[in-house]
Design an enzyme around this catalytic site. Structure first.
Site, PDB file in Angstrom:
ATOM      1  N   ARG A 168      12.888   0.661  -9.262  1.00 20.65           N
ATOM      2  CA  ARG A 168      13.924   1.699  -9.267  1.00 20.65           C
ATOM      3  C   ARG A 168      15.215   1.217  -9.929  1.00 20.65           C
ATOM      4  NH1 ARG A 168      13.034   4.962  -3.524  1.00 20.65           N
ATOM      5  NH2 ARG A 168      11.467   6.342  -4.411  1.00 20.65           N
ATOM      6  N   LYS A 221       1.209  10.763   5.364  1.00 19.08           N
ATOM      7  CA  LYS A 221       1.493  11.970   6.165  1.00 19.08           C
ATOM      8  C   LYS A 221       0.977  13.256   5.537  1.00 19.08           C
ATOM      9  CE  LYS A 221       4.849  12.528   9.009  1.00 19.08           C
ATOM     10  NZ  LYS A 221       6.217  12.961   9.386  1.00 19.08           N
ATOM     11  N   GLY A 266       7.060   6.645  -4.335  1.00 16.84           N
ATOM     12  CA  GLY A 266       7.574   5.288  -4.306  1.00 16.84           C
ATOM     13  C   GLY A 266       6.492   4.261  -4.032  1.00 16.84           C
ATOM     14  N   GLY A 296       9.094  12.326  -2.890  1.00 16.94           N
ATOM     15  CA  GLY A 296       9.406  13.632  -2.325  1.00 16.94           C
ATOM     16  C   GLY A 296       9.921  14.601  -3.376  1.00 16.94           C
TER      17      GLY A 296
HETATM   18  P1  ADP Z   1       4.209   7.645  -1.700  1.00 16.89           P
HETATM   19  O1  ADP Z   1       5.427   6.827  -1.366  1.00 16.89           O
HETATM   20  O2  ADP Z   1       3.516   7.128  -2.940  1.00 16.89           O
HETATM   21  O3  ADP Z   1       4.492   9.115  -1.732  1.00 16.89           O
HETATM   22  P2  ADP Z   1       3.363   7.727   1.043  1.00 16.89           P
HETATM   23  O4  ADP Z   1       4.718   7.290   1.442  1.00 16.89           O
HETATM   24  O5  ADP Z   1       2.945   9.104   1.351  1.00 16.89           O
HETATM   25  O6  ADP Z   1       3.149   7.434  -0.524  1.00 16.89           O
HETATM   26  O7  ADP Z   1       2.275   6.789   1.727  1.00 16.89           O
HETATM   27  C1  ADP Z   1       2.255   5.407   1.514  1.00 16.89           C
HETATM   28  C2  ADP Z   1       1.730   4.700   2.702  1.00 16.89           C
HETATM   29  O8  ADP Z   1       0.492   5.244   3.130  1.00 16.89           O
HETATM   30  C3  ADP Z   1       1.466   3.250   2.422  1.00 16.89           C
HETATM   31  O9  ADP Z   1       2.394   2.468   3.131  1.00 16.89           O
HETATM   32  C4  ADP Z   1       0.043   3.011   2.898  1.00 16.89           C
HETATM   33  O10 ADP Z   1      -0.114   1.816   3.632  1.00 16.89           O
HETATM   34  C5  ADP Z   1      -0.182   4.213   3.805  1.00 16.89           C
HETATM   35  N1  ADP Z   1      -1.601   4.504   3.971  1.00 16.89           N
HETATM   36  C6  ADP Z   1      -2.533   4.739   3.018  1.00 16.89           C
HETATM   37  N2  ADP Z   1      -3.752   4.893   3.566  1.00 16.89           N
HETATM   38  C7  ADP Z   1      -3.609   4.734   4.901  1.00 16.89           C
HETATM   39  C8  ADP Z   1      -4.511   4.760   6.014  1.00 16.89           C
HETATM   40  N3  ADP Z   1      -5.811   4.968   5.844  1.00 16.89           N
HETATM   41  N4  ADP Z   1      -4.002   4.555   7.237  1.00 16.89           N
HETATM   42  C9  ADP Z   1      -2.686   4.341   7.420  1.00 16.89           C
HETATM   43  N5  ADP Z   1      -1.781   4.303   6.424  1.00 16.89           N
HETATM   44  C10 ADP Z   1      -2.235   4.490   5.169  1.00 16.89           C
HETATM   45 MG    MG Z   2       6.424   6.505   0.513  1.00 22.49          MG
END
Ligand code: ADP
Ligand code: MG
Length: 407
Positions: A41, A206, A364, A388
């Site tokens: 970033r 989530k 991120g 987001g």
């Molecule tokens: P981004 O930042 O790319 O939008 P998110 O914040 O939604 O992604 O999700 C990232 C997190 O999701 C990571 O820290 C990863 O460890 C977690 N994650 C991925 N698969 C699983 C799983 N099966 N169980 C728990 N956490 C998970």
């Molecule tokens: Mg994230």
């Protein structure tokens, strides 16, 4: 889109002018050492800062970091970021130990043409995120008093109605920085007229965060691949037990409904890596997605799923399109931070990189995964800095930070 850009500001001349740059320097820090674990970033804002420095502006950078509660909290200080930013710019960055107080005022007053200052974390001030217009406005007044012009280059924050994003541009001549402009250009091609087949890959933790985007994308996409922690709520919606995997019980019904309306576009894992605990060294096995033992936690998609997803991205699958031409990926396929559960994310990321498609990575953690797994960033069409923000853009929502630049 009627947004003035950095080039417009540069054309006016910025030498000797104080330019406030809202950046997104919300980098991940190592919990133990406090060190910056991924500086993507910071790098992303360098083109804008470099252009302003070369043009002789007095550059005042501001950002948030983490989620402090509206007052100073040393663990969320931007001070280490000032150091790293200075290294990357090749010139020292003056650091103000407050955001709009004595230190900020004197630091800005002491800037020579072409020098850069970084203010302390915006969120050390209640006004930054306040829902109260007056409180936010009062803080925005103080921020705006530090500068003669405003550049928004914090794409990761444009979906927030925060003082530095929404209220400051109402108080200063304002333009979009290079990063914000590029992000909006790329994302608008995804919503306006993506080349087909268009395949979206969603993961992360989530479901509730991402249901709206699934809803919005379903009519547009040709295929939607779902992995990561969010796949378990969908598997549950299909009637499968998911052990102690991540589950949003109150979203199961919504997921069932989405599956029913998806016309077969949604692809879910057929196997998962199930562990005895959420830990880097936990014993784990590949199990069928419809046979996750109780007390096991699914921490990654399995190899058969990776192969299936890869085929959907760069080959063909039964009943699906062949060779994606446009790909959007948000959210890791597993807990990639632990090497034992990074294979799914690696496999899918490699397939995206190899596909003969324009690929956009948003989020991120997804962007951090690309770098952490040592994948070549250049094999992706665009790596978005805003998770987001990019999702809300794709949902078709009005982003306060973009709307503020349009006025
Ligand atoms: P981004 O930042 O790319 O939008 P998110 O914040 O939604 O992604 O999700 C990232 C997190 O999701 C990571 O820290 C990863 O460890 C977690 N994650 C991925 N698969 C699983 C799983 N099966 N169980 C728990 N956490 C998970
Ligand atoms: Mg994230």
């Amino acid at each position: 889109m009627s947004i003035r850009t950095l080039d417009d500001l540069l054309a006016e001349g910025v030498s000797g002018r104080r330019v406030l740059v809202r950046a997104d320097l919300n980098v991940p820090l190592d919990k133990q050492t406090g060190e910056i674990t991924d500086d993507g970033r910071i790098r992303a804002v360098l083109p804008t800062l470099g252009a302003l420095v070369s043009a002789g502006a007095r550059v005042v950078v501001c950002s948030h970091l983490g989620r402090p509660k509206g007052s100073p909290d040393p663990q969320f200080s931007l001070s280490p970021v000032a150091g790293r930013l200075g290294e990357l710019l090749g010139a020292p960055v003056h650091f103000a130990t407050d955001t709009v107080g004595d230190s900020a005022r004197s630091t800005v007053a002491g800037l020579a043409d072409g020098e850069v200052a970084l203010l302390e974390n915006l969120r050390f001030n209640k006004g930054e995120t306040s829902k109260d217009e007056a409180e936010r406005g009062a803080f925005a007044d103080e921020l705006a008093a530090l500068a003669d012009a405003y550049v928004d280059d914090a794409f990761g924050a444009v979906h927030r109605k925060h003082a530095s994003v929404f209220d400051v541009p109402a108080r200063l001549p304002h333009v979009a920085g290079r990063l914000v402009l590029r992000e909006v250009e790329v994302l608008s091609t995804l919503t306006a007229n993506p080349e087909r087949p268009y395949v979206v890959v969603l993961g992360g933790s989530k479901v509730s965060d991402k249901l709206a985007v699934i809803e919005a994308l379903l009519p547009t996409v040709d295929r939607l691949l779902i992995g990561g922690g969010m796949c378990f709520t969908f598997l549950k919606a299909q009637g499968h037990e998911v052990g102690s995997s991540l589950l949003e019980e109150d979203m199961v019904e919504t997921c069932r409904n989405l599956l029913e309306r998806s016309e077969g576009k949604i692809m879910l894992p057929v196997d998962v890596v199930a562990a005895v605990a959420f830990a880097p060294d936990a014993e784990h096995h590949v199990v069928p997605a419809d046979g996750i033992p109780s007390k096991r936690v699914g921490l990654d998609i399995g190899p058969e799923t990776v192969a299936g997803f890869a085929a959907a991205l760069k080959g063909s699958t039964a009943g699906g399109p062949t060779n994606a031409r446009t790909i959007f990926w948000n959210g890791p396929m597993g807990v990639f931070e632990m090497p034992a559960f990074a294979n799914g994310t690696r496999g899918v990321a490699e397939a995206i990189a190899e596909a003969d498609a324009f690929s956009v990575v948003g989020g991120g953690d997804s962007a951090a995964a690309v770098r952490q797994l040592g994948l070549d960033e250049k094999s992706f069409g665009h790596i978005s800095t805003g998770g987001g923000a990019s999702l809300e853009y794709l949902e078709g929502k009005t982003l306060p930070g973009i709307a503020a630049l349009e006025n």
